[in-house]
Scaffold this motif. Structure first.
Motif, short mmCIF file in Angstrom:
data_model
loop_
_atom_site.label_atom_id
_atom_site.label_comp_id
_atom_site.label_asym_id
_atom_site.label_seq_id
_atom_site.Cartn_x
_atom_site.Cartn_y
_atom_site.Cartn_z
N VAL A 1 0.71 -1.00 -0.14
CA VAL A 1 0.07 0.03 -0.10
C VAL A 1 0.89 1.10 0.00
CG1 VAL A 1 -1.91 1.33 1.31
CG2 VAL A 1 -2.11 -1.08 1.13
N LEU B 1 0.81 4.25 -2.64
CA LEU B 1 0.95 5.60 -2.35
C LEU B 1 2.05 6.56 -3.16
CD1 LEU B 1 0.30 6.38 1.60
CD2 LEU B 1 -1.18 6.89 -0.59
N LEU C 1 7.97 7.60 3.71
CA LEU C 1 7.03 6.37 3.76
C LEU C 1 7.60 5.26 4.45
CD1 LEU C 1 5.12 6.38 0.47
CD2 LEU C 1 4.16 7.02 2.69
N LEU D 1 -0.29 6.75 5.74
CA LEU D 1 0.15 5.53 4.94
C LEU D 1 -0.99 4.89 4.20
CD1 LEU D 1 2.50 4.07 7.59
CD2 LEU D 1 3.32 4.94 5.52
N GLY D 2 -2.13 5.62 4.06
CA GLY D 2 -3.23 4.86 3.29
C GLY D 2 -3.82 3.88 4.19
N LEU D 3 -3.60 3.43 5.40
CA LEU D 3 -4.33 2.37 6.01
C LEU D 3 -5.42 2.85 6.60
CD1 LEU D 3 -0.78 1.23 7.78
CD2 LEU D 3 -1.87 0.40 5.64
#
Lengths: 207, 207
Positions: free
Chosen positions: A199, A203, B8, B75-77
């Motif tokens: 993921v 991103l 990231l 983090l897109g979580l």
């Protein structure tokens, strides 16, 4: 051979890089090429490898196959390490049959479960034995490594049982934080981490 | 938010550290304590976190729960990512039911196999579908992530099929080096690496 823990970590990194090269069919590589390809430091590679008598030949470099053999022996991977798997659910059964756990370096010598229904059934060439026999099994086969694939609630007592039975290191697949025994190498595997990394990559790509 | 790929990676590392602290019941932590505990750099932690508006309070530090939430969103979580699992052998079945693949962040929306005998059988709440339907399934569920648990010889064609069907990232459990599609995040999981690490630890201990 006396190699520091830090060097061991680096040697294992070199080993992984060299295996990639071997798969690609590369026969020789210089420390400079290794460094550039894998983002490492060439002088450090030379120093680390010189520690156990490996010197690249100027203009030729190191022989990949030979270096892999030497690293295997430096890292204890030239000997076979007997392991057992506790917890014969789907994951445990899959791991017990997994080829990477059954080769020149590792060998699944016993599979265990605490469920009497499962005891006596076959998993590959092995017959499931009861966890009550743990201590006996560890002694019988000189088991070094324990792989834990039990449900979360059973993980801590079974970890303790493994350590008490004389297992020297534990690989845990149960999704819990274990209270670890000091000085005994243990590692927990969390598959979720890998998905999370993907993921982040997605991103980062979008940025 | 524009965060570099390097940042990231560090954010994901901080997240793992913070989760450990959360499990241990720690409510607040300073960048200095985080740095010491996990062998990181305190100024770098402060700089990274400040990038998305998080400043520790002098003498108090950061709130662990809050920081985890913020990292999740960075983090897109904090969004759910639909995934599918191809290959309903033992490992695939175990992973499809694995809790870490079924939570607020990840959700197994489809399980597939190319074996007509398996198609139509249930795995948890899902019914196994045929790999011929791959493209349709990816579209139907907006699948982002593909998990590959097929035998070695099927891995490359099935990886290609996943990518062609529109999957955006692949997690591969088959024990082969895949010819990867450029620009598409992929990761291979090799359980053997973990056992090897334990052996190094044992060696390092003996030194």
């Amino acid at each position: 051979m006396d190699v520091s823990s830090l060097t061991l970590n680096r040697l294992s990194l070199y080993l992984r890089c060299l295996r990639t090269l071997q798969e690609e069919g590369t026969e020789r590589i210089s420390s400079q090429q290794l460094a550039e390809r894998f983002d490492l430091s060439a002088p450090l590679i030379r120093k680390d490898l010189a520690q156990f008598g490996e010197f690249g030949i100027r203009g030729i470099g190191y022989e990949v196959d030979h270096l892999i053999d030497r690293l295997h022996s430096a890292l204890g991977l030239d000997q076979q390490h007997p392991l057992l798997v506790v917890g014969m659910g789907r994951l445990g059964t899959a791991l017990a049959r997994y080829l990477g756990f059954n080769d020149a370096t590792f060998r699944v010598v016993a599979v265990l479960d605490n469920d009497a229904e499962k005891v006596g059934k076959e998993v590959g060439d092995l017959t499931i034995r009861h966890t009550d026999e743990l201590e006996e099994i560890v002694r019988e086969y000189g088991v070094e490594l324990g792989v834990l694939t039990v449900p979360a609630e059973a993980a801590q007592p079974m970890y303790d049982a493994l350590v008490d039975a004389g297992v020297q290191a534990v690989l845990n697949f149960a999704p819990v934080s274990l209270q670890l025994r000091p000085g005994l190498p243990s590692k927990s595997v969390d598959f979720r981490i890998h998905l999370e990394e993907l993921v982040y990559f997605l991103l980062a790509k979008e940025d």
